[in-house]
Motif scaffolding. Sequence first.
Motif, mmCIF file in Angstrom:
data_model
loop_
_atom_site.group_PDB
_atom_site.id
_atom_site.type_symbol
_atom_site.label_atom_id
_atom_site.label_comp_id
_atom_site.label_asym_id
_atom_site.label_seq_id
_atom_site.Cartn_x
_atom_site.Cartn_y
_atom_site.Cartn_z
ATOM 1 N N VAL A 536 -4.952 10.891 -22.305
ATOM 2 C CA VAL A 536 -6.140 10.260 -21.406
ATOM 3 C C VAL A 536 -7.215 10.241 -22.368
ATOM 4 N N VAL A 537 -8.037 8.985 -22.495
ATOM 5 C CA VAL A 537 -9.324 8.983 -23.476
ATOM 6 C C VAL A 537 -10.363 9.352 -22.587
ATOM 7 N N SER A 538 -11.260 10.158 -22.991
ATOM 8 C CA SER A 538 -12.530 10.324 -22.043
ATOM 9 C C SER A 538 -13.308 9.028 -21.994
ATOM 10 N N PRO A 539 -13.628 8.628 -20.656
ATOM 11 C CA PRO A 539 -14.381 7.357 -20.632
ATOM 12 C C PRO A 539 -15.918 7.670 -21.003
ATOM 13 N N TRP A 540 -16.425 8.644 -21.205
ATOM 14 C CA TRP A 540 -17.405 9.075 -21.651
ATOM 15 C C TRP A 540 -17.827 9.159 -23.087
ATOM 16 N N ASP A 541 -16.925 9.707 -23.815
ATOM 17 C CA ASP A 541 -16.816 9.960 -25.186
ATOM 18 C C ASP A 541 -15.209 9.867 -25.776
ATOM 19 N N PRO A 542 -15.128 8.598 -26.341
ATOM 20 C CA PRO A 542 -13.853 8.340 -26.988
ATOM 21 C C PRO A 542 -13.127 9.264 -27.891
ATOM 22 N N GLN A 543 -14.070 9.939 -28.450
ATOM 23 C CA GLN A 543 -13.662 10.923 -29.586
ATOM 24 C C GLN A 543 -12.782 12.093 -28.862
ATOM 25 N N THR A 544 -13.061 12.413 -27.303
ATOM 26 C CA THR A 544 -12.447 13.332 -26.587
ATOM 27 C C THR A 544 -11.087 12.946 -26.073
ATOM 28 N N ILE A 545 -9.978 13.389 -26.285
ATOM 29 C CA ILE A 545 -8.835 12.979 -25.884
ATOM 30 C C ILE A 545 -8.092 14.284 -25.415
ATOM 31 N N TYR A 546 -7.445 14.071 -23.866
ATOM 32 C CA TYR A 546 -6.703 15.063 -23.411
ATOM 33 C C TYR A 546 -5.253 14.847 -23.488
ATOM 34 N N ILE A 553 -1.645 22.186 -22.186
ATOM 35 C CA ILE A 553 -2.523 21.140 -21.965
ATOM 36 C C ILE A 553 -3.684 21.497 -23.174
ATOM 37 N N TYR A 554 -3.821 20.066 -23.846
ATOM 38 C CA TYR A 554 -4.449 19.983 -25.005
ATOM 39 C C TYR A 554 -5.722 19.501 -24.897
ATOM 40 N N ARG A 555 -6.710 19.666 -25.784
ATOM 41 C CA ARG A 555 -7.915 18.807 -25.956
ATOM 42 C C ARG A 555 -8.264 18.494 -27.403
ATOM 43 N N SER A 556 -8.542 17.068 -27.785
ATOM 44 C CA SER A 556 -9.223 16.928 -29.063
ATOM 45 C C SER A 556 -10.560 16.286 -28.914
ATOM 46 N N THR A 557 -11.437 16.557 -30.042
ATOM 47 C CA THR A 557 -12.639 16.080 -30.200
ATOM 48 C C THR A 557 -13.046 15.474 -31.184
ATOM 49 N N THR A 585 -14.607 17.471 -14.689
ATOM 50 C CA THR A 585 -13.525 17.622 -13.653
ATOM 51 C C THR A 585 -12.216 16.914 -14.166
ATOM 52 N N MET A 586 -11.093 17.950 -13.996
ATOM 53 C CA MET A 586 -9.940 17.238 -14.208
ATOM 54 C C MET A 586 -8.969 17.901 -13.707
ATOM 55 N N LEU A 587 -7.425 17.307 -13.229
ATOM 56 C CA LEU A 587 -6.499 17.669 -12.654
ATOM 57 C C LEU A 587 -5.197 17.615 -13.713
ATOM 58 N N VAL A 588 -4.250 18.469 -13.535
ATOM 59 C CA VAL A 588 -3.070 18.520 -14.421
ATOM 60 C C VAL A 588 -1.864 18.712 -13.602
ATOM 61 N N GLY A 602 -11.625 21.969 -18.620
ATOM 62 C CA GLY A 602 -10.668 22.803 -19.153
ATOM 63 C C GLY A 602 -10.828 24.297 -19.546
ATOM 64 N N THR A 603 -12.066 24.746 -19.437
ATOM 65 C CA THR A 603 -12.130 26.335 -19.700
ATOM 66 C C THR A 603 -11.572 27.165 -18.885
#
Length: 746
Positions: A536-546, A553-557, A585-588, A602-603
């Motif tokens: 999933v690419v963040s709709p606010w910040d395309p650098q952030t991907i889950y 579960i992982y996150r990239s910035t 807010t996110m659900l997995v 995700g913290t």
Amino acid sequence: MKSLYAAALFLMILSGSSSAQWISLGPAGGTVRNIIQDPLYPDTFYAFTDSLPTRVLMSGDGGNSWTEAGSFDGRENCAAMGTNGVLYVGCDYTLGSSTDGGATWSFLPAGNNLWYSIVPDQDHPDTVYAAGTTFTTNWVMGFMKSEDAGQTWTYKAIGSPISYGECLGVSPASYDTLFIAGYNGTTYVPLLYRSTNGGVNWSNVTPSGASTDYYAYSVAVNPSIASRVVFASTHQIFRSTDTGGSWTLASNEMSGNFRMAWSSNNTDLLLSACIGGLWHSTDEGQTWSAAYGTWPSSIKITDAIYDWSDPDIAYAGCVRSLQSSTDGGTNWVDDTSGLSLGRIASVHVCPARPTDVYVGLREWGIYRSEDSGNSWTLLPTPNPTTRVHYNSIASSPADADLVLAIDGTYNPGCIIRSTDGGDSWNWVVNRFMIAQEIMFDPLDPTVCWSGGTIYSGGGVMAVGKSINAGLNWTWTNVSTTGYYMEELALDPQHPDTVYLCGGFSNYSGIWRTVDGGASWAKIPSTDIPGTIYSLVVSPWDPQTIYAASKVGIYRSTDFAASWTKLSTEIGSCRDILLDPSSPSTMLVGTESQGLYWSEDGGTTWSNESAGMTDPSVYHLAVNPSLYYFAGTDGASVYRWTIPVGVAQQETASFPSAGLRVAPNPVSGSGTVISYEVTMNAAVEIAVYDLQGRVVASMDEGMRSPGTCEFMWNPSGSSGSPLPPGVYVIRITAGESVGTARVVVAR
């Protein structure tokens, strides 16, 4: 599409989630792998589902109603019950037993045995026989025997190396006479072995005519006369009246003979459960005819048994439901009794008509609900008799009746298209591939994407693109061999940027195009060791991907260049849902731990699975402001109602409260958007579709405290009118955020 952004969900999850409750929606039905009847109490039945973990269902009223007795990890290959009340299940590498009606289970330590058939001795209940495959230096057909109710076993290898045992046949009239059916692991030629001294010695009694066929999964012995035996290969059934000394071909019409059952009350009656339907015989197996039920003619039947107390009653499990017969097995009716056991392959909420929900069921087809899951209709998809997995369903954000679906069973024909909301369909792509994903570009619904794996030379990932709303497609091979495609993800702000994820075993891969699919490049990152199932690419910040992966579960910035694991508690993840109205807010959905949510990016995480009977949450979707949907791998679909009043609670908590849209719905004449600013602040406005994509943005510059308003004529960033549907307006004033839902009508 497996990764759907939750737009317009004005949730205060921290205060409301603890009281959340998932409710089961169906669709009713699903796969029953094994059915057994209590050998002492004829009204008591047990059924085993195709889920992970396996759910054990029990009926005490002859199948009229069912309750869940218990569950266990793994999937059983076979099941049986002794007259001492002990339930047995044979699995790969272990055998389980239960002494309390399936509520709790104990398992033998993992070994080198695959258990495929179990038969308790009805006269001596502590004696149990089994057949399967034993590994020494090679896999060899094996016979197992226990004389202490399954606590310890003796093993005997029979047959040649690289052979597989599949079924044990024995008659209560003589437990000294045993048969084991299987096949040669090199040539796949059927094999049948016989013992006449309780399993001490074995001889090959395979019918000579079976050598022209493949595999053998079933052998059955007459319950009253042990000399009468039927043996099935893939397409043939042979019959013997002299304990396997000679054989007569009884039928060669069937497809995939899987399991045979003899009636103990009327030995003229037999059933054969096949991959291609259910067959029955009324003359001790001399002749066979197809049985008729509510299933398609070629559907896979997983098990079939006769009621030992009444020869007219029989039960069968198939990939769609539990069935019953009251005329000896000739005609069958659905006997699911409201059970929701479906393995969900996809869940999709129509963005232009959110009350419409589509569900793809594995080996089944597509269901549609027009009332958010309260009732379901099975849609008439092409080739309904084939085993299909509609792994992804998408509807156009501009036209609720335009629906695409993709089949992942490696059949020649993977994309179907409907222009009437699923009432009728046409094939648009015929391609041998394991198809995984299909979706519309939310900014330009004429553009569609799809993807899957061409099963050739170890797996080649391929992506398809259409520029005429799914009518025609061009395909590009993205990878070399060795990877299996799982999902596509669009950059909401830059739709020419698309990510592809996949993997195999313990390694993963991510590819990206930045030119609308003209070229693809693998991102050189090795931070995620297991297969990536969802991006999933963040709709606010395309650098952030889950990323939801096999290992968590992982996150990239940094545009997927490097990754950070967000939780050590969460194991294998299958899907991610972001809430665009609340960036943190996110659900997995997980493979075996139910559903987790986080409201701080995700913290920290909390498990929110109350009400679910199946913890395998593979697919997530949303009807804005109303419902979350969760598709499971063995209990169909669940729905979570978003608490009333939560939207107002969140909006009012921000200094930019007072956001109003009037008129709403919005027509071609536009609408006035007004909002309150409490201090000098830079104001930015973004409009999102239901997939969380930014479809329009405006920079209002610095605003002074007070009420601000502007006229909005609903159009996208390109200036083209937005298609009808539901959108979310998000206003950011400094550190404050306000959201409102708006309906565009034409």
